[in-house]
Structure formats: structure tokens, C-alpha cells
Design a protein around this motif. Structure first.
Motif: not given
Ligand code: ZN
Ligand code: TQI
Ligand code: CA
Ligand code: ZN
Length: 160
Positions: A69, A71, A73, A75, A84, A86, A94
């Protein structure tokens, strides 16, 4: 015992009021659990939080995302990573949209409010804790509900 991110990133001490906003399309049953999680953190720290109408200038944004999505990392579908957030002062939080989520305690779902308490800890600058009862302890089971622990509060007081 609590930990912080490498380099101890945090919000400026002058910025103790943070705004949050749900991105368009967020499932509306998440609003109250996330709001309660912010209220719990506010009751136990120097922070206060309010919901902003415009996500464009909110300090913290909340959304449900699936797979890759945009970023660092992605899913991973059902199971694995649940959510997660940041480190300061990024503000993105998210949830994995492919998990089964619940507003109330439910043995077959992940508890929206408990996950929000954990992820807000990350948003404020906490890493994981070695204290089993802490919200920042790095084990979390289906159906589990938790609250803030003295170790979590002490972590924020130490960082700020
Ligand atoms: Zn994310
Ligand atoms: N999401 C991880 C987490 O929130 C993402 C992550 C791993 C992370 N390491 C990090 C985020 C370091 C910030 C800093 O921890 S998760 C747990 C726990 C997850 C994991 O979905 O795997 C909890 C979500 F701590 F139990 F492992 C909530 Cl409580
Ligand atoms: Ca997942
Ligand atoms: Zn975590």
C-alpha cells in the motif's frame, strides 16, 4: 522494561496536543475504539488528542490498508502483521484490512482498541517492552484485550 526507537525520535515537547484523522473510507466502527485508545493515552500522559476533520493537516492519520500500500512495509493478508505505525513524527497508523477486527472482545477477532493502544505507543515514540503486562510487550493473541501498564506510562515520562 520499555524501549525507544533508535535515536529516540519524539514529538517536540512544545507539541503536546496532537490531532488525528481517519482517512476517507475508514470503516466507521473503528472510530470509537480508536478514540477510546487516544483517551486512555491522554489520561496517563502529558498528551491530549482531538479528531481533526481535515486529514491534510492532522498529525496522525489512521486507515485500513491491504497488501502493498505504498509504504516501506506491505501487509500480508490474514495473520502475520496486524497493524503498524511509524516512529515520530511520521504519524501514519495502518490497520491490515485483511484481518478480522472487532469492537468488543471477541475470541475470533483482533480487538481494534487494544491494537490502537499498541500502535499509538509507537506513534508517540515507544518501542517494544520486556514487561509481559505492558501494551508494548511484543506478543499479542487473537481475542486478547489489554490496557496501558505502568511500564508504558513510565516509558513516555522518560522519553519526554
Ligand atoms: Zn502501512
Ligand atoms: N505489527 C508490528 C508492531 O506493531 C509492526 C512492527 C514490528 C513494528 N516491529 C516494529 C512497529 C517496531 C514499530 C516498531 O509491533 S504487528 C504486536 C506485538 C503487532 C505486533 O501487527 O506484528 C502487537 C501489532 F507486539 F505483540 F508483537 C500489535 Cl501488540
Ligand atoms: Ca496480516
Ligand atoms: Zn509493536
Amino acid at each position: 522494561h520499555f524501549t525507544f526507537f533508535a535515536g529516540n525520535p519524539k514529538w517536540p515537547s512544545s507539541k503536546y496536543h496532537l490531532t488525528y484523522a481517519f482517512l476517507p473510507g475508514t470503516r466507521s466502527d473503528a472510530f470509537s475504539p480508536v478514540g477510546r485508545a487516544f483517551t486512555r493515552w491522554a489520561a496517563n500522559t502529558h498528551f491530549s488528542f482531538s479528531e481533526a476533520q481535515n486529514s491534510g493537516n492532522a498529525d496522525i492519520t489512521i486507515s485500513f490498508e491491504s497488501g502493498n500500500h505504498g509504504d516501506s512495509s506491505s501487509f500480508d493478508g490474514p495473520g502475520g502483521t496486524l497493524a503498524h505505525a511509524f516512529a515520530p513524527r511520521d504519524g501514519r497508523f495502518h490497520y491490515d484490512a485483511d484481518e478480522t477486527w472487532s469492537v468488543n472482545a471477541n475470541p475470533n477477532a483482533f480487538h481494534l482498541e487494544t491494537l490502537a493502544l499498541h500502535e499509538i505507543g509507537h506513534l508517540l515514540g515507544l518501542g517494544h517492552s520486556s514487561v509481559e503486562g505492558a501494551i508494548m510487550f511484543p506478543t499479542f493473541n487473537l481475542g486478547e484485550t489489554k490496557g496501558l501498564h505502568g511500564d508504558d506510562i513510565q516509558g513516555i515520562r522518560t522519553l519526554y
